[in-house]
Scaffold this motif. Structure first.
Motif, short mmCIF file in Angstrom:
data_model
loop_
_atom_site.label_atom_id
_atom_site.label_comp_id
_atom_site.label_asym_id
_atom_site.label_seq_id
_atom_site.Cartn_x
_atom_site.Cartn_y
_atom_site.Cartn_z
N PRO A 110 50.91 39.79 33.69
CA PRO A 110 50.08 39.09 34.69
C PRO A 110 48.80 38.50 34.09
CG PRO A 110 50.71 41.26 35.46
CD PRO A 110 51.05 41.21 34.01
N ASN A 111 48.26 37.52 34.80
CA ASN A 111 46.98 36.94 34.40
C ASN A 111 45.89 38.00 34.45
OD1 ASN A 111 47.68 34.24 33.93
ND2 ASN A 111 47.71 33.83 36.11
N VAL A 112 44.91 37.85 33.60
CA VAL A 112 43.75 38.73 33.68
C VAL A 112 42.55 37.90 34.13
CG1 VAL A 112 44.57 40.35 31.94
CG2 VAL A 112 43.23 38.37 31.24
N VAL A 203 44.17 32.89 32.67
CA VAL A 203 44.16 33.58 31.40
C VAL A 203 45.37 34.50 31.36
CG1 VAL A 203 42.83 35.01 29.82
CG2 VAL A 203 41.66 33.54 31.46
N ILE B 52 54.90 36.63 34.36
CA ILE B 52 53.67 37.01 35.02
C ILE B 52 53.93 37.69 36.37
CG2 ILE B 52 53.44 34.75 36.11
CD1 ILE B 52 50.59 34.81 35.57
N GLU B 265 48.58 41.09 43.01
CA GLU B 265 48.75 40.84 41.58
C GLU B 265 48.04 39.55 41.15
OE1 GLU B 265 50.79 43.13 40.07
OE2 GLU B 265 50.29 42.16 38.17
N GLY B 269 44.29 38.17 38.82
CA GLY B 269 44.23 37.13 37.79
C GLY B 269 43.30 35.98 38.16
#
Lengths: 281, 405
Positions: A110-112, A203, B52, B265, B269
């Motif tokens: 996953p994106n941070v 990101v 992702i 989730e 991000g």
């Protein structure tokens, strides 16, 4: 007002394009390495910003980290492939896939989130501070590079090697050292660009893949190894893209920009500016 | 010496060949159930741009399988997951689905996220008369006899989202979406709804998947000044979109957005600061109340880490495994046709509440929930449909949708 906004958006898109392409003007433009892993050096910069959670501090650190990684890559792999552009393309593409998966394994798929500092959130008169910051950063990088290339010993050597490797070598320039330095600076600049990208985009492990094509476009359209060309190409394409998107939509804007570049390269295959050299190549 | 070695190798080979044939002979058609375990396929993108989102759904599905095994498995046999990577590439999904069915002989497959991957797998499952459980909300207008849909169809997510906006007195809506089948179909439905409900669509923008530059879209929003934005962007683009919105000084107070592909989730991000106050439409949140959800969240954190969040698609994946297991127990076999027949009408207590499989279209009854993103990244429910809504993938029960599909 809308048009003025759009002009600013175009300039800020140009600044983003310029930042991501600057490093590539070194590795691809100056050294002829078709560096498909350039996007992953952006990624390294972005994750550096994530780990530090401090965009300003991350700029020099990302330069060092990405630069060091670039140096390692040059020493271990790329130098064995000089003069074989198609092989380097495959090699660096492989490296980019490995780095992406590495990022996924270390930081998760996953994106941070990277928290932007308070003074970079918000904006003035509809112009976001983060965009202004990127614009200033891009121009500062260009100024620093052009000073380096024209005023400093190492920079002049770099240009000498690029213009005529043999002649530079017989004149006593350690071309291998110059290659290392060029790759370090090119990768380091990508790291800096990666930090800037955290202010405006996602990101995650795929970050590099979103920007790599644009980076090559700018370098090719501007003329290989031509800083001036890259600056002009980035801002022209940024503004063109932003206005076409404003009048039509994002998908069509991409099509138009590509079409313009293809047509332009038909007329000037060497790009905006061309390096004049007496080398027998 | 060397001849002796070769001789024994041949002998081993022969024995192996014989036993293999013997195995096949003794269990003629019991798909996936040979030996002491039952093989089930888990097929999600573990690499590429969709990883992702899909990696966490795989995690939730594996958790459900673990929980079932801890309670003795299905029909007295432990489940053995066979995990494959669809690699965000639609032909790969079809290929891996075929491999799971014919080579691993799995009893069923849990997998997919994008509609493109589902559309790629659909003919494979129909041709092989095998079973797929698809765990993500989607655009509806589909009902394959070999797929069970545990995510929401349009009347359980998008239509309630629009009902909520209407209830809030929002008259003009701007549509922003990624340029592929789900957003385009969803927006067709939204436009039909708006026309019938006195809402005005003041703009419609599509951007390529993976697009990261939203300044121009935001500028268009500022010019159009809609009451609300309906966001069907998918994946990474949401991060860039919300950062641009905030950068331009647009807040949820002046121009709220309703997103249908942004869950806990994704909020992490995007950065909770950038999206706090905006709305999302789903059927489940980590904060959904109930003992079953508390247990699910606790188990997920215990297995994958205390900082992990649970989200709607993860819960739907978890549910799919539980629902299939219940259907197999009821059927007394893992054969596809009896399981399908047994699945109809099965009701289980799951994290989002009671989930019932609709016998008619193999979708599930789901409660629609509108949520408000909190500064801590969690989502607070601000509206719910109260009772589970019957799935209606073709929107047959809505007059305004007559011209669609």
């Amino acid at each position: 007002m809308a048009v003025l906004n759009q002009l600013f958006i175009g300039a800020s898109m140009g600044a983003v394009l310029l930042l991501i392409a600057l490093g590539l003007t070194f590795t691809f433009g100056q050294m002829g390495v078709i560096n498909m892993a350039h996007g992953e050096f952006l990624l390294v910069g972005a994750y550096t910003a994530y780990l530090l959670q401090n965009v300003v501090l991350a700029l020099p650190v990302a330069f060092a980290v990405a630069g060091a990684l670039g140096l390692v890559l040059e020493r271990l792999l790329i130098r064995r492939f000089y003069g074989r552009p198609l092989d380097t393309l495959l090699l660096t593409f492989g490296v980019s896939l490995i780095l992406q998966q590495l990022a996924r394994d270390i930081f998760g798929a996953p994106n941070v989130g990277v928290t932007a500092p308070a003074w970079l959130t918000g904006g003035i008169g509809g112009f976001p501070y983060s965009r202004i910051f990127i614009l200033v950063l891009a121009l500062a990088c260009v100024a620093a590079i052009s000073l380096y290339l024209t005023r400093m010993k190492q920079g002049r050597r770099m240009r000498a090697v690029m213009q005529n490797r043999q002649l530079a070598a017989v004149s006593g320039v350690a071309t291998e050292r110059v290659d290392q330095l060029t790759f370090l600076i090119g990768s380091g600049l990508a790291g800096v660009a990666g930090v800037a990208l955290t202010l405006i985009g996602p990101v995650g492990p795929s970050l590099g893949t979103y920007y790599i094509v644009d980076a090559f476009l700018i370098v090719v359209a501007g003329g290989l190894g031509q800083l001036r060309g890259a600056v002009i190409a980035a801002f022209v394409l940024g503004v063109l893209n932003s206005f076409v998107e404003f009048w039509t939509d994002a998908s069509l804007a991409k099509v138009v920009v590509f079409a313009v570049i293809v047509a332009f390269l038909q007329l000037r295959p060497q790009g905006l500016f061309v390096l004049r050299s007496r080398a027998l190549t | 010496m060397s001849r002796g070695l070769r001789g024994s190798l041949v002998a081993v080979g022969l024995v192996a060949a014989l036993t293999t044939t013997g195995c096949v002979g003794s269990a003629p058609s019991e798909a996936g159930a040979s030996g002491d375990t039952i093989k089930v396929g888990v097929l999600h993108s573990l690499s590429g741009t969709m990883a992702i989102s899909e990696v966490t759904v795989r995690d939730a599905e594996l958790l459900a399988i673990e929980e079932i095994n801890a309670k003795g498995g299905v029909l007295g046999k432990k489940l053995e997951p066979v995990v494959e990577d669809g690699a965000s590439d639609w032909p790969t999904f079809a290929e891996k689905a075929q491999k799971l069915i014919s080579q691993d002989k799995v009893a069923t497959v849990f997998g997919g996220w994008t509609s493109a991957s589902r559309k790629a797998m659909l003919p494979v499952f129909e041709r092989n008369k095998a079973l797929l459980w698809y765990p993500v909300q989607y655009e509806g207008l589909e009902s394959s006899p070999y797929i069970f849909y545990t995510g929401a169809t349009t009347n359980q997510q998008i239509v309630p989202g629009l009902d909520y906006l209407k209830e809030q007195g929002k008259k003009s809506v701007f549509l922003v979406g990624s340029d592929y089948v789900f957003p385009r179909t969803a927006n067709k439905i939204i436009k039909a709804y708006a026309a019938a409900n006195g809402m005005e669509i003041v703009g419609e923008e599509y951007t390529p998947l993976g697009h990261t530059e939203y300044s121009t879209v935001v500028n268009k929003l500022q010019q159009a000044k809609p009451d609300a934005v309906f966001n069907t962007l998918n994946g990474d683009s949401n991060v860039a979109f919300f950062k641009s919105l905030r950068g331009a000084g647009i807040t949820a107070e002046t121009m709220p957005t309703v997103s249908v592909s942004v869950a806990e989730e994704e909020v992490a991000g995007i950065g909770p600061d950038n999206i706090a106050g905006h709305l999302v439409a789903w059927n489940y949140y980590q904060t959904t109340t109930g003992a079953t959800n508390d247990a699910f969240v606790a188990a997920f954190k215990a297995t994958y880490g205390a900082n992990k969040v649970t989200s709607d698609p993860m819960e739907a994946g978890y549910n799919a495994v539980k629902l299939w297991a219940a259907a197999a127990e009821k059927a007394g076999t893992v054969e596809v046709e009896p399981v399908k027949a047994a699945a109809k009408g099965i009701a289980l207590d799951l994290p989002e509440g009671t989930v019932t499989i609709d016998g008619e279209n193999q979708h599930v009854f789901k409660t629609a929930r509108i949520g408000l993103v909190q500064p801590d990244g969690q989502i607070k429910e601000v509206w719910s449909s109260g009772a589970p809504i019957k799935p209606d993938p073709y929107l047959k029960g809505y007059d305004w949708a007559a011209g669609l599909s």
